[in-house]
Scaffold this active site. Sequence first.
Site, PDB file in Angstrom:
ATOM      1  N   HIS A 167     -60.342  45.120  43.930  1.00  0.00           N
ATOM      2  CA  HIS A 167     -59.182  44.636  43.177  1.00  0.00           C
ATOM      3  C   HIS A 167     -58.415  45.772  42.518  1.00  0.00           C
ATOM      4  O   HIS A 167     -57.786  45.575  41.486  1.00  0.00           O
ATOM      5  CB  HIS A 167     -59.636  43.602  42.148  1.00  0.00           C
ATOM      6  CG  HIS A 167     -60.327  42.432  42.770  1.00  0.00           C
ATOM      7  ND1 HIS A 167     -59.649  41.497  43.513  1.00  0.00           N
ATOM      8  CD2 HIS A 167     -61.625  42.085  42.812  1.00  0.00           C
ATOM      9  CE1 HIS A 167     -60.509  40.601  43.969  1.00  0.00           C
ATOM     10  NE2 HIS A 167     -61.722  40.939  43.565  1.00  0.00           N
ATOM     11  N   CYS A 227     -62.796  64.845   8.885  1.00  0.00           N
ATOM     12  CA  CYS A 227     -62.729  65.718   7.707  1.00  0.00           C
ATOM     13  C   CYS A 227     -64.031  65.726   6.915  1.00  0.00           C
ATOM     14  O   CYS A 227     -64.699  64.706   6.799  1.00  0.00           O
ATOM     15  CB  CYS A 227     -61.626  65.253   6.773  1.00  0.00           C
ATOM     16  SG  CYS A 227     -60.020  65.167   7.537  1.00  0.00           S
ATOM     17  N   LYS A 272     -67.391  63.234  15.043  1.00  0.00           N
ATOM     18  CA  LYS A 272     -68.668  62.524  15.085  1.00  0.00           C
ATOM     19  C   LYS A 272     -68.592  61.217  14.318  1.00  0.00           C
ATOM     20  O   LYS A 272     -69.074  60.188  14.766  1.00  0.00           O
ATOM     21  CB  LYS A 272     -69.739  63.437  14.476  1.00  0.00           C
ATOM     22  CG  LYS A 272     -71.127  62.819  14.426  1.00  0.00           C
ATOM     23  CD  LYS A 272     -71.733  62.807  15.804  1.00  0.00           C
ATOM     24  CE  LYS A 272     -73.033  62.079  15.889  1.00  0.00           C
ATOM     25  NZ  LYS A 272     -73.283  61.597  17.258  1.00  0.00           N
ATOM     26  N   LYS A 282     -69.409  59.441  28.464  1.00  0.00           N
ATOM     27  CA  LYS A 282     -70.057  60.749  28.212  1.00  0.00           C
ATOM     28  C   LYS A 282     -69.332  61.841  28.983  1.00  0.00           C
ATOM     29  O   LYS A 282     -69.063  62.898  28.456  1.00  0.00           O
ATOM     30  CB  LYS A 282     -71.534  60.736  28.650  1.00  0.00           C
ATOM     31  CG  LYS A 282     -72.510  60.025  27.765  1.00  0.00           C
ATOM     32  CD  LYS A 282     -72.843  60.695  26.461  1.00  0.00           C
ATOM     33  CE  LYS A 282     -71.923  60.279  25.369  1.00  0.00           C
ATOM     34  NZ  LYS A 282     -72.132  59.040  24.715  1.00  0.00           N
ATOM     35  N   GLU A 295     -70.848  53.703  29.767  1.00  0.00           N
ATOM     36  CA  GLU A 295     -71.362  54.747  28.881  1.00  0.00           C
ATOM     37  C   GLU A 295     -71.438  56.094  29.624  1.00  0.00           C
ATOM     38  O   GLU A 295     -71.108  57.138  29.055  1.00  0.00           O
ATOM     39  CB  GLU A 295     -72.734  54.312  28.332  1.00  0.00           C
ATOM     40  CG  GLU A 295     -73.450  55.313  27.461  1.00  0.00           C
ATOM     41  CD  GLU A 295     -72.673  55.810  26.254  1.00  0.00           C
ATOM     42  OE1 GLU A 295     -71.650  55.213  25.877  1.00  0.00           O
ATOM     43  OE2 GLU A 295     -73.072  56.845  25.697  1.00  0.00           O
ATOM     44  N   GLU A 355     -65.862  62.543  27.479  1.00  0.00           N
ATOM     45  CA  GLU A 355     -65.942  63.148  26.139  1.00  0.00           C
ATOM     46  C   GLU A 355     -66.214  64.641  26.192  1.00  0.00           C
ATOM     47  O   GLU A 355     -65.582  65.408  25.472  1.00  0.00           O
ATOM     48  CB  GLU A 355     -67.093  62.509  25.328  1.00  0.00           C
ATOM     49  CG  GLU A 355     -66.778  61.187  24.696  1.00  0.00           C
ATOM     50  CD  GLU A 355     -67.972  60.616  23.938  1.00  0.00           C
ATOM     51  OE1 GLU A 355     -67.795  60.202  22.795  1.00  0.00           O
ATOM     52  OE2 GLU A 355     -69.097  60.588  24.486  1.00  0.00           O
ATOM     53  N   TRP A 360     -59.677  67.423  10.128  1.00  0.00           N
ATOM     54  CA  TRP A 360     -59.462  66.878  11.471  1.00  0.00           C
ATOM     55  C   TRP A 360     -58.082  66.230  11.404  1.00  0.00           C
ATOM     56  O   TRP A 360     -57.890  65.238  10.708  1.00  0.00           O
ATOM     57  CB  TRP A 360     -60.547  65.853  11.774  1.00  0.00           C
ATOM     58  CG  TRP A 360     -60.556  65.331  13.181  1.00  0.00           C
ATOM     59  CD1 TRP A 360     -61.152  65.913  14.268  1.00  0.00           C
ATOM     60  CD2 TRP A 360     -59.978  64.121  13.645  1.00  0.00           C
ATOM     61  NE1 TRP A 360     -60.965  65.122  15.379  1.00  0.00           N
ATOM     62  CE2 TRP A 360     -60.253  64.024  15.027  1.00  0.00           C
ATOM     63  CE3 TRP A 360     -59.240  63.094  13.040  1.00  0.00           C
ATOM     64  CZ2 TRP A 360     -59.822  62.951  15.807  1.00  0.00           C
ATOM     65  CZ3 TRP A 360     -58.810  62.026  13.814  1.00  0.00           C
ATOM     66  CH2 TRP A 360     -59.107  61.967  15.188  1.00  0.00           C
ATOM     67  N   ARG A 407     -69.276  67.319  12.442  1.00  0.00           N
ATOM     68  CA  ARG A 407     -68.432  66.120  12.383  1.00  0.00           C
ATOM     69  C   ARG A 407     -67.153  66.274  13.204  1.00  0.00           C
ATOM     70  O   ARG A 407     -66.488  65.272  13.492  1.00  0.00           O
ATOM     71  CB  ARG A 407     -68.041  65.841  10.927  1.00  0.00           C
ATOM     72  CG  ARG A 407     -69.214  65.460  10.064  1.00  0.00           C
ATOM     73  CD  ARG A 407     -68.880  65.608   8.599  1.00  0.00           C
ATOM     74  NE  ARG A 407     -67.919  64.633   8.133  1.00  0.00           N
ATOM     75  CZ  ARG A 407     -68.235  63.522   7.494  1.00  0.00           C
ATOM     76  NH1 ARG A 407     -69.488  63.243   7.250  1.00  0.00           N
ATOM     77  NH2 ARG A 407     -67.307  62.686   7.077  1.00  0.00           N
ATOM     78  N   ASN A 460     -60.109  63.288   2.414  1.00  0.00           N
ATOM     79  CA  ASN A 460     -60.528  62.706   3.694  1.00  0.00           C
ATOM     80  C   ASN A 460     -59.965  61.286   3.718  1.00  0.00           C
ATOM     81  O   ASN A 460     -60.160  60.540   2.755  1.00  0.00           O
ATOM     82  CB  ASN A 460     -62.071  62.692   3.736  1.00  0.00           C
ATOM     83  CG  ASN A 460     -62.614  62.060   5.000  1.00  0.00           C
ATOM     84  OD1 ASN A 460     -61.860  61.724   5.895  1.00  0.00           O
ATOM     85  ND2 ASN A 460     -63.920  61.906   5.061  1.00  0.00           N
ATOM     86  N   GLY A 461     -59.267  60.913   4.781  1.00  0.00           N
ATOM     87  CA  GLY A 461     -58.704  59.558   4.854  1.00  0.00           C
ATOM     88  C   GLY A 461     -57.225  59.617   5.225  1.00  0.00           C
ATOM     89  O   GLY A 461     -56.718  60.662   5.647  1.00  0.00           O
TER      90      GLY A 461
END
Length: 609
Positions: free
Chosen positions: A505, A2, A604, A486, A482, A489, A75, A27, A100-101
């Site tokens: 395994h 948000c 973000k 990527k 990583e 995402e 968001w 964001r 926001n929160g």
Amino acid sequence: MCGIVAATARREVSEILLEGLRRLEYRGYDSAGMALIDNEQRLQLHKYQGKVSALEEAQSLNPILGCTGIAHTRWATHGQPSAANAHPHISRQRIAIVHNGIIENHAELREDLREAGYEFVSATDTEVIVHLLHRFVHEGKDLLGAMQATVARLEGAYALAATDVEHPDQVVAARSGSPLVVGVGIGENFLASDTLALRQVTDRFIYLEEADVVVCSAAGLAIYDGAGEPVQREMKRVSGDVEDADLGDYEHYMLKEIYEQPHALAATFAKASAGDVDASVFGDGAAEVFAQTQAVQIVACGTSYHAGLVARYWLEDIAGVPCQVEVASEFRYRKRVSHPNTLLVTVSQSGETADTLAALRFAAPEEFIASLVIANVDNSSLVRESDLAFLTRAGMEIGVASTKAFTTQLVAFLMLALALGKERGLSVERQQCLKEGLRDLPDLVKQTLKIDAAIEDMSAAFIQKHHALFLGRGIQYPIAMEGALKLKEISYIHAEAYPAGELKHGPLALVDADMPVVAVAPNDELLDKLKSNLEEVRSRGGELYVFADKDAGFTDEPGVHVLAMPHAPEVLQPVIYTVALQLLSYHVALQKGTDVDKPRNLAKSVTVE
Ligand code: G6P
């Protein structure tokens, strides 16, 4: 996540609010809205599911205008993305609020308010705040008193901004656990979740502290602390970084940020004067802390957590310091036992990630000798609340998927390993070798960027796939993690990383022609072991995509696709292989047509738990 923008001025502010929202788009969000008090003291509202452009369109067809207003990108946390759940929320055509929160006791507050006759029209936790605020002003409190009484009832995290048609020249705001800055203008004042939203109108900012409440009008500002006492907070001038929000000739911020890495890495290393890394680059008092440090605990989320995993190899190998790494959301709730004299290191691009911040805040004072943050945003909460800070010089990062922030974090960690190593007898030759490596790194990254076209060719093989496996050994295992992160995402392909030695395994059961297997294969001491692991994949019909050192002895053959990487000293390999994997995920996403810079459902800066 948000975003909040608010303004109170002697001029019309709708365009300032919209521009602020555009600047917060990076964001991540799913709906947007704004409310203004018009010159007849009526509350005017636009809110829509979808992009800020929907709001702009509504504004051009049916403009709402005023000198005081609040705006928001949402968001979704409580309640699905929809116009009804979008902010601002309104109470009885009098109060408007953006938030926001997360309010944890919203269910109980909702019951109370229902009994008091308030009707709820959304599924959000935020709506309880607007009705509470209304209730208090209706009972006769002024806007400040009503906001103070409201926040006293809230449990959870919030940054809030509200307007009241009875006080058309004021915006009242409060924060606890979520960031909020005041932008100070001349004859006008503003509020936002981050400074970027307001750089269009000011370069003077006040970072509100926990539990602060502020009343803004065009004429001035009054800030009160959590105890209700008036306080002065320092005003800071913010410079630079605005040009980073410009895409230039690039199609996406992510690609621009990948290509900015040589510069960002050099700028971060340049923090060490004349290339001589010592404790002082980590802040005043770091030398005393490092002299006593006997262990390191790294805590972070997402990509920053992966930087911590890489750092563990360096801190143990170069500095000889035992190191633990943990994701913040787990660390913060666990009963822990620390080594004596452990240094707590948090890592965060934004410096605002809620779980990482909570891990720092809730660490017991006796648990760590000091806290150090590696962050990319000056004046962020983690920077302000840590004992020591190292600011990476990635410049502003806008793409949700972190790229240059990650590689600059790796540079910061190499510098930390060097500085701690010096305290613990690291040989002068090795120190020299590391410093030369850090100096040469930007050039090596430039060489890696030159193989972009070959990576693009390789990426076509991934676009019809639903899964991918990434393999690495040793320090390349977190780089494989990583790379997998990527890919998932931004291209929404399920990707998992495994240490190659674990193949037998479990993951080997998944290998077939539909599961591309990406291997990170520099020419290191584990190369032969890795080759055997890759043979296991080949003999089961798996398609291999090997990012390999030129001299590692891999050749293209049916089922084996080799990407020749520049030759690099071992300590620099994690950085250059990361860059290649960033390009791979970028090209896959591009060909799949996903939203590279703002992937679905992601944000973000994750300022809620
Ligand atoms: C979000 C972002 C990631 C980032 C993570 C941690 O998930 O989308 O790119 O790595 O938060 O953020 P931080 O700002 O603490 O590094």
